[in-house]
Design a protein around this motif. Sequence first.
Motif, PDB file in Angstrom:
ATOM      1  N   ARG A 212       1.010  -0.847   0.290  1.00 45.24           N
ATOM      2  CA  ARG A 212      -0.133  -0.468  -0.184  1.00 45.24           C
ATOM      3  C   ARG A 212       0.848   1.869   0.467  1.00 45.24           C
ATOM      4  NH1 ARG A 212      -4.338   0.161   3.750  1.00 45.24           N
ATOM      5  NH2 ARG A 212      -3.107   0.929   4.871  1.00 45.24           N
ATOM      6  N   PHE A 213       0.521   1.996  -1.116  1.00 47.90           N
ATOM      7  CA  PHE A 213       1.489   3.186  -1.132  1.00 47.90           C
ATOM      8  C   PHE A 213       0.773   4.277  -0.534  1.00 47.90           C
ATOM      9  CE2 PHE A 213       5.018   1.998  -3.674  1.00 47.90           C
ATOM     10  CZ  PHE A 213       4.340   1.059  -4.580  1.00 47.90           C
ATOM     11  N   ILE A 214       1.659   5.166  -0.007  1.00 46.56           N
ATOM     12  CA  ILE A 214       0.653   6.569   0.879  1.00 46.56           C
ATOM     13  C   ILE A 214       1.571   7.817   0.638  1.00 46.56           C
ATOM     14  CG2 ILE A 214      -0.255   7.168   3.563  1.00 46.56           C
ATOM     15  CD1 ILE A 214       0.619   3.968   4.868  1.00 46.56           C
ATOM     16  N   GLU A 215       0.108   8.063   0.279  1.00 47.91           N
ATOM     17  CA  GLU A 215       0.832   9.648   0.156  1.00 47.91           C
ATOM     18  C   GLU A 215       1.094  10.486   1.213  1.00 47.91           C
ATOM     19  OE1 GLU A 215      -2.188  11.551  -3.189  1.00 47.91           O
ATOM     20  OE2 GLU A 215      -2.425  12.187  -1.724  1.00 47.91           O
ATOM     21  N   TRP A 216       2.301  10.936   1.710  1.00 45.68           N
ATOM     22  CA  TRP A 216       3.359  11.902   2.393  1.00 45.68           C
ATOM     23  C   TRP A 216       1.946  12.428   2.812  1.00 45.68           C
ATOM     24  CZ3 TRP A 216       7.853  15.391   2.852  1.00 45.68           C
ATOM     25  CH2 TRP A 216       8.045  15.701   4.238  1.00 45.68           C
ATOM     26  N   THR A 238       1.406  11.616  -6.701  1.00 46.89           N
ATOM     27  CA  THR A 238      -0.186  11.721  -5.968  1.00 46.89           C
ATOM     28  C   THR A 238      -0.312  10.385  -6.416  1.00 46.89           C
ATOM     29  OG1 THR A 238      -0.335  12.549  -7.605  1.00 46.89           O
ATOM     30  CG2 THR A 238      -0.034  13.526  -5.968  1.00 46.89           C
ATOM     31  N   LEU A 239      -1.742   9.472  -5.742  1.00 41.03           N
ATOM     32  CA  LEU A 239      -2.203   8.173  -6.465  1.00 41.03           C
ATOM     33  C   LEU A 239      -1.982   8.599  -7.628  1.00 41.03           C
ATOM     34  CD1 LEU A 239      -5.358   6.715  -5.881  1.00 41.03           C
ATOM     35  CD2 LEU A 239      -5.877   7.751  -7.908  1.00 41.03           C
ATOM     36  N   ASP A 240      -2.701   9.662  -8.616  1.00 39.68           N
ATOM     37  CA  ASP A 240      -2.042   9.820 -10.001  1.00 39.68           C
ATOM     38  C   ASP A 240      -0.922   8.995 -10.538  1.00 39.68           C
ATOM     39  OD1 ASP A 240      -4.630  12.391 -10.825  1.00 39.68           O
ATOM     40  OD2 ASP A 240      -4.878  11.126 -10.768  1.00 39.68           O
ATOM     41  N   ARG A 245       2.844   4.677 -12.767  1.00 38.21           N
ATOM     42  CA  ARG A 245       4.268   4.270 -12.891  1.00 38.21           C
ATOM     43  C   ARG A 245       3.745   3.292 -12.867  1.00 38.21           C
ATOM     44  NH1 ARG A 245       8.747   7.121  -9.311  1.00 38.21           N
ATOM     45  NH2 ARG A 245       9.586   5.143  -9.578  1.00 38.21           N
ATOM     46  N   LEU A 246       3.043   2.526 -12.082  1.00 37.64           N
ATOM     47  CA  LEU A 246       2.495   1.539 -12.281  1.00 37.64           C
ATOM     48  C   LEU A 246       1.346   0.987 -13.623  1.00 37.64           C
ATOM     49  CD1 LEU A 246       0.574   0.719  -8.782  1.00 37.64           C
ATOM     50  CD2 LEU A 246       3.092   0.280  -9.871  1.00 37.64           C
ATOM     51  N   GLN A 247       0.744   1.239 -14.023  1.00 38.53           N
ATOM     52  CA  GLN A 247       0.526   1.094 -15.633  1.00 38.53           C
ATOM     53  C   GLN A 247       1.736   0.890 -16.573  1.00 38.53           C
ATOM     54  OE1 GLN A 247      -1.948   0.325 -16.532  1.00 38.53           O
ATOM     55  NE2 GLN A 247      -4.137   1.879 -15.736  1.00 38.53           N
ATOM     56  N   ALA A 248       2.771   1.812 -16.762  1.00 41.37           N
ATOM     57  CA  ALA A 248       3.891   1.619 -16.599  1.00 41.37           C
ATOM     58  C   ALA A 248       4.835   0.084 -17.022  1.00 41.37           C
ATOM     59  CB  ALA A 248       4.822   2.929 -17.214  1.00 41.37           C
ATOM     60  N   TYR A 249       4.977  -0.596 -15.818  1.00 39.50           N
ATOM     61  CA  TYR A 249       5.392  -1.731 -15.328  1.00 39.50           C
ATOM     62  C   TYR A 249       4.492  -2.283 -15.921  1.00 39.50           C
ATOM     63  CZ  TYR A 249       6.352  -5.006 -11.707  1.00 39.50           C
ATOM     64  OH  TYR A 249       6.628  -6.328 -11.251  1.00 39.50           O
ATOM     65  N   ARG A 250       3.059  -2.199 -15.728  1.00 38.11           N
ATOM     66  CA  ARG A 250       2.705  -3.514 -16.788  1.00 38.11           C
ATOM     67  C   ARG A 250       0.745  -2.995 -15.938  1.00 38.11           C
ATOM     68  NH1 ARG A 250       3.817  -9.503 -16.032  1.00 38.11           N
ATOM     69  NH2 ARG A 250       1.561 -10.337 -17.297  1.00 38.11           N
ATOM     70  N   PRO A 251       0.605  -3.813 -16.712  1.00 37.22           N
ATOM     71  CA  PRO A 251      -1.252  -3.136 -16.665  1.00 37.22           C
ATOM     72  C   PRO A 251      -1.677  -3.347 -15.669  1.00 37.22           C
ATOM     73  CG  PRO A 251      -0.830  -4.795 -19.216  1.00 37.22           C
ATOM     74  CD  PRO A 251      -0.157  -4.839 -18.639  1.00 37.22           C
ATOM     75  N   LEU A 252      -2.505  -2.502 -15.695  1.00 40.68           N
ATOM     76  CA  LEU A 252      -3.294  -1.919 -13.944  1.00 40.68           C
ATOM     77  C   LEU A 252      -4.794  -2.321 -14.053  1.00 40.68           C
ATOM     78  CD1 LEU A 252      -1.519  -1.763 -10.895  1.00 40.68           C
ATOM     79  CD2 LEU A 252      -2.582   0.537 -11.246  1.00 40.68           C
ATOM     80  N   VAL A 279      -2.670   5.030  -0.574  1.00 39.64           N
ATOM     81  CA  VAL A 279      -3.692   5.436  -0.235  1.00 39.64           C
ATOM     82  C   VAL A 279      -3.363   6.916  -0.180  1.00 39.64           C
ATOM     83  CG1 VAL A 279      -4.251   6.364   2.756  1.00 39.64           C
ATOM     84  CG2 VAL A 279      -3.988   3.372   1.598  1.00 39.64           C
ATOM     85  N   ALA A 280      -4.744   7.614  -0.164  1.00 40.82           N
ATOM     86  CA  ALA A 280      -4.796   8.814  -1.362  1.00 40.82           C
ATOM     87  C   ALA A 280      -4.958   9.862   0.072  1.00 40.82           C
ATOM     88  CB  ALA A 280      -4.495   8.641  -2.411  1.00 40.82           C
ATOM     89  N   PRO A 281      -4.756  10.384   0.834  1.00 37.52           N
ATOM     90  CA  PRO A 281      -5.342  11.458   1.903  1.00 37.52           C
ATOM     91  C   PRO A 281      -5.590  13.307   1.255  1.00 37.52           C
ATOM     92  CG  PRO A 281      -3.040  10.472   3.158  1.00 37.52           C
ATOM     93  CD  PRO A 281      -3.480  10.172   1.444  1.00 37.52           C
ATOM     94  N   VAL A 282      -4.362  13.352   0.581  1.00 36.02           N
ATOM     95  CA  VAL A 282      -4.252  14.564  -0.036  1.00 36.02           C
ATOM     96  C   VAL A 282      -4.766  14.600  -1.246  1.00 36.02           C
ATOM     97  CG1 VAL A 282      -2.293  15.995  -0.653  1.00 36.02           C
ATOM     98  CG2 VAL A 282      -1.609  14.477   1.463  1.00 36.02           C
ATOM     99  N   SER A 283      -4.040  14.142  -2.005  1.00 40.29           N
ATOM    100  CA  SER A 283      -5.030  14.415  -3.487  1.00 40.29           C
ATOM    101  C   SER A 283      -6.255  13.163  -3.843  1.00 40.29           C
ATOM    102  CB  SER A 283      -4.076  13.000  -5.185  1.00 40.29           C
ATOM    103  OG  SER A 283      -4.002  12.289  -4.406  1.00 40.29           O
ATOM    104  N   ARG A 284      -6.619  12.497  -2.206  1.00 38.18           N
ATOM    105  CA  ARG A 284      -8.422  12.434  -3.011  1.00 38.18           C
ATOM    106  C   ARG A 284      -8.573  11.280  -1.624  1.00 38.18           C
ATOM    107  NH1 ARG A 284      -9.122   9.354  -8.090  1.00 38.18           N
ATOM    108  NH2 ARG A 284      -7.040  10.596  -9.450  1.00 38.18           N
ATOM    109  N   PRO A 285      -8.777  12.370  -0.240  1.00 37.97           N
ATOM    110  CA  PRO A 285      -9.256  13.200   0.776  1.00 37.97           C
ATOM    111  C   PRO A 285     -10.939  11.439   0.100  1.00 37.97           C
ATOM    112  CG  PRO A 285      -9.299  15.054   0.094  1.00 37.97           C
ATOM    113  CD  PRO A 285      -8.966  14.499  -1.948  1.00 37.97           C
ATOM    114  N   PHE A 286     -10.681  11.403   1.667  1.00 33.25           N
ATOM    115  CA  PHE A 286     -11.623   9.753   2.240  1.00 33.25           C
ATOM    116  C   PHE A 286     -12.673  10.362   3.363  1.00 33.25           C
ATOM    117  CE2 PHE A 286      -8.383   7.881   4.760  1.00 33.25           C
ATOM    118  CZ  PHE A 286      -7.117   8.096   3.490  1.00 33.25           C
ATOM    119  N   CYS A 287     -12.817  11.887   3.957  1.00 33.80           N
ATOM    120  CA  CYS A 287     -13.357  12.003   4.761  1.00 33.80           C
ATOM    121  C   CYS A 287     -14.211  11.511   5.129  1.00 33.80           C
ATOM    122  CB  CYS A 287     -12.661  13.201   5.639  1.00 33.80           C
ATOM    123  SG  CYS A 287     -10.813  13.442   5.406  1.00 33.80           S
TER     124      CYS A 287
END
Length: 360
Positions: A212-216, A238-240, A245-252, A279-287
Amino acid sequence: MSAGSALLNPMEAATGEPREAPLRDSLRDSYGRAITDLRVSVTDRCNYRCVYCRTGNDGAQYAELAIADYLRMIRLFVSLGIEKVRLTGGEPLLRAGLLDLVREVAQLRTVSGAPLDVALTTNGHLLADLAQPLKDAGLCRVTVSMDAVDAETFAAITRVPRSFERVLAGIRAATAAGLGPVKVNCVLLRGFNDSQIEAFAEFSRREGVIVRFIEWMPLEEPSADGIGRNWTREAVVTLDEIVSRLQAYRPLLELPPHAASETARRYTFDDGVGEIGIVAPVSRPFCGHCSRIRLTSDGKIRTCLFSQTEHDLQGKMLRGSSDLELRAYIKGIVDKKEARHHIGEPDFQKPSRSMVHIGG
Ligand code: SF4
């Protein structure tokens, strides 16, 4: 409910996110959010000095309570509708009596009589020896904080030599003990460990863990030594960016969430091997769907990671409050839970405690 109508409930008004009607009498805030997830910090001590986290004073700054005190507090929250209990720190595996606490908590039942979901977040340094005893005590799941998958970068981040090998052994022991799928949390900092994104994807596929990657978030201690990192918006990956980056590594492929309150967006790869959460609390808040409440190691209730105030549950217990009074106290606090964080907004204020002293 049609958008823009005055009938919107407070949370719809606050976040614009649609809300379902309250289901049953559980621990709910004034926005109608069910608070079912309790995080309990059982110590402020840590055996790592991560550069983006413990950047100030080294030692514990807040007291820790007797295991029996945490147990009474957890019982109170569970009697009010908590269904998940996550034990955190500092570093919880440093805490004597942790196995006893896990054993006692695992025997509790939710208000509907179901077993509790008991989880733990650790840096993994001591996990190899404790994974099986924790499982035997009743722990359900474990999350390991790990910010690099190569030994050199890992040691540079934690400032502890030979730490990577210990954590890898801990993850494998947890998987073997049946505490999986182990989640591996990685906080990404631009220019520090964002070069690790593809290697973490490979790690997820190879080790069978959920990365799980977490935005700082701006929850670090102010850097005293000039080495530590102070939060900036520019340093957030950010999530985007992570997805491309992951799409370039392998289709997601995106996976559906397990629950509306889940903080991570889930993905797998085209062959179904490996799982990634972001987990993108900065660019995609989920509050809007926040279900969390926290207890600090010294017995203070925090209704949000970014709370400016805390509530002294331990103090009320020491002054002899009954369980009935304490439950009413907790419900009153939850009712005033913050709507959301204000990261990046002009009125944003750093929280009254940094992450290492809250526990995640
Ligand atoms: S910032 Fe606060 S309200 Fe938002 S998800 Fe985190 S704890 Fe919940």
